[in-house]
Design a protein around this motif. Structure first.
Motif, PDB file in Angstrom:
ATOM      1  N   GLY A  10       0.786  -1.232   0.000  1.00 41.29           N
ATOM      2  CA  GLY A  10       0.000   0.000   0.000  1.00 41.29           C
ATOM      3  C   GLY A  10       0.815   1.277   0.000  1.00 41.29           C
ATOM      4  N   CYS A  62       0.183   3.732  -2.981  1.00 37.62           N
ATOM      5  CA  CYS A  62      -0.551   4.963  -2.688  1.00 37.62           C
ATOM      6  C   CYS A  62       0.320   6.210  -2.782  1.00 37.62           C
ATOM      7  N   THR A 119       2.324   9.287  -4.204  1.00 38.89           N
ATOM      8  CA  THR A 119       1.979  10.163  -5.332  1.00 38.89           C
ATOM      9  C   THR A 119       2.875   9.944  -6.539  1.00 38.89           C
ATOM     10  N   LEU A 160      -5.397   4.411  -7.960  1.00 36.64           N
ATOM     11  CA  LEU A 160      -4.043   4.588  -7.436  1.00 36.64           C
ATOM     12  C   LEU A 160      -3.269   5.639  -8.217  1.00 36.64           C
ATOM     13  N   ARG A 173      -5.565  13.140  -3.185  1.00 29.65           N
ATOM     14  CA  ARG A 173      -5.575  12.233  -2.040  1.00 29.65           C
ATOM     15  C   ARG A 173      -6.961  12.136  -1.397  1.00 29.65           C
ATOM     16  N   LYS A 217      -9.115   9.915  -3.516  1.00 34.04           N
ATOM     17  CA  LYS A 217      -8.694   8.524  -3.285  1.00 34.04           C
ATOM     18  C   LYS A 217      -9.306   7.989  -1.993  1.00 34.04           C
ATOM     19  N   THR A 218      -9.200   8.782  -0.940  1.00 31.71           N
ATOM     20  CA  THR A 218      -9.706   8.362   0.363  1.00 31.71           C
ATOM     21  C   THR A 218     -11.196   8.069   0.298  1.00 31.71           C
ATOM     22  N   PHE A 227     -11.855   4.786  -1.718  1.00 28.60           N
ATOM     23  CA  PHE A 227     -11.489   3.598  -0.937  1.00 28.60           C
ATOM     24  C   PHE A 227     -12.527   3.334   0.163  1.00 28.60           C
ATOM     25  N   SER A 270      -9.473  -2.496  -0.358  1.00 27.57           N
ATOM     26  CA  SER A 270      -9.749  -1.064  -0.164  1.00 27.57           C
ATOM     27  C   SER A 270      -9.431  -0.597   1.255  1.00 27.57           C
ATOM     28  N   LEU A 282      -5.629  -0.169   1.795  1.00 25.10           N
ATOM     29  CA  LEU A 282      -5.208   0.996   1.006  1.00 25.10           C
ATOM     30  C   LEU A 282      -5.716   2.285   1.649  1.00 25.10           C
ATOM     31  N   CYS A 321      -3.470   3.200   4.388  1.00 25.10           N
ATOM     32  CA  CYS A 321      -2.192   3.735   3.886  1.00 25.10           C
ATOM     33  C   CYS A 321      -2.339   5.150   3.347  1.00 25.10           C
ATOM     34  N   VAL A 322      -3.374   5.398   2.559  1.00 24.52           N
ATOM     35  CA  VAL A 322      -3.506   6.708   1.908  1.00 24.52           C
ATOM     36  C   VAL A 322      -3.848   7.803   2.922  1.00 24.52           C
TER      37      VAL A 322
END
Length: 326
Positions: free
Chosen positions: A48, A52, A54, A126, A131, A134-135, A138, A180, A183, A186-187
């Motif tokens: 992850g 994750c 950038t 990904l 961000r 992404k969050t 997920f 998910s 991840l 992690c993100v």
């Protein structure tokens, strides 16, 4: 973890002794029930941070996809060739189903196929640089599959489909939160903060997860899905995964750690070959040395034979051969 996962798969397919026959074996059997979910969770927990990041690029994801696709294709062809000879012919359609779903004549491969498809599904997310977006995605992909399980929508989706599609598709939906959620951890930076103080992670997260599981398990058991795992299974998996992630490797003696690392290199290969090796082993060799099919000792012997075969294949001077067992 790879050793536990690959041995757990052998037990799942060839160990037929009933639960409760022995306390130690009973504990071991119940722990292996988490093997698929835990392996999926931990594998994305470990990868992850890099996935994750950038700076993640298409090349990194393509390498991961290629690493997964190669054994899927090669073992589908190898199994097909062996079964063609053994049975005097095989429908070519079974090869296509095996390649695309992993659930035809080597049904265990659905898991590897699912990791490939889940990587494809999550790849565009990904590659995003936002961000917050992404969050959010997920989080949605963690909740929605659970909702499909509890409402019965997943079962309705797969009912009536042919077996080669039904099982892998159902498991794909059920496995999505196990990708998910790690991840998401992690993100959002949760794992990086806990990694700076692993003890704090164990002290805070594991008891919290245990309390949540005790609270939720009785009221969240009505799952309409293939594995009927639902939220309690996800919480148990997270507990075990965090324990694996945070416990220091030095608690294992150095000699044992090296031995496990040497075997773990062939975990994927053992997973891929064990069904074929198992049927040949128990039909021909096991009886000659006094091993009973379905016994724990027989599964240990099968694991060793599968490991030996993978080591032999890896010794062939070809990168292709090494990549399908390591």
């Amino acid at each position: 973890m790879r050793v536990w996962f690959s041995f757990g798969v052998v037990l799942a397919h060839f160990w037929h002794e009933p639960f409760g026959s022995d306390v130690v074996m009973d504990i071991f059997a119940r722990s292996t029930q988490l093997r698929m979910a835990t392996f999926m969770f931990v594998s994305f927990l470990l990868t992850g941070p890099s996935l994750c990041d950038t700076s993640v690029n298409r090349d990194k994801i393509v390498r991961r996809l290629w690493r997964l696709a190669l054994p899927i294709v090669m073992w589908a062809v190898i199994y097909f060739a062996v079964l063609w000879v053994a049975h005097g012919g095989m429908p070519v359609s079974s090869l296509w189903w095996q390649l695309f779903t992993g659930h035809s004549y080597n049904k265990a491969m659905w898991f590897l196929n699912n990791i490939l498809y889940l990587t494809l599904l999550f790849a565009p997310i990904l590659l995003m640089h936002d961000r917050i977006l992404k969050t959010a995605i997920f989080a949605v992909l963690t909740v929605v599959p659970l909702a499909l399980e509890y409402t019965g929508a997943e079962q309705a989706l797969i009912d009536g489909l042919r077996d080669e599609i039904k099982y892998p598709l159902g498991r794909l939906v059920e496995m999505m939160p196990y990708v998910s959620l790690p991840l998401l951890l992690c993100v959002t930076g949760v794992m990086s903060r806990l990694r700076d103080n692993p003890l704090r992670g164990l002290v805070l997260l594991l008891p919290a997860a245990a309390v949540a599981y005790i609270w939720l398990a009785p009221g969240w058991s009505g799952v309409y899905a293939l594995t009927a795992g639902g939220l309690p299974l996800l919480i148990k998996t997270m507990m075990v995964s965090l324990m694996i992630y945070f416990l220091p490797g030095r608690i294992i003696p150095a000699v044992l750690r090296r031995m496990l690392a040497a075997v773990a290199r062939y975990g994927m290969g053992i997973y891929c070959v064990h069904l074929l090796v198992g049927h040949v082993f128990f039909d021909t060799m096991a009886g000659a040395v006094g091993l009973r099919p379905g016994s724990f000792s027989g599964c240990v012997a099968l694991y060793i034979v599968s490991l030996a075969l993978c080591v032999a294949i890896s010794r062939i001077p070809s990168r292709l051969c090494r990549n399908i067992v390591m």
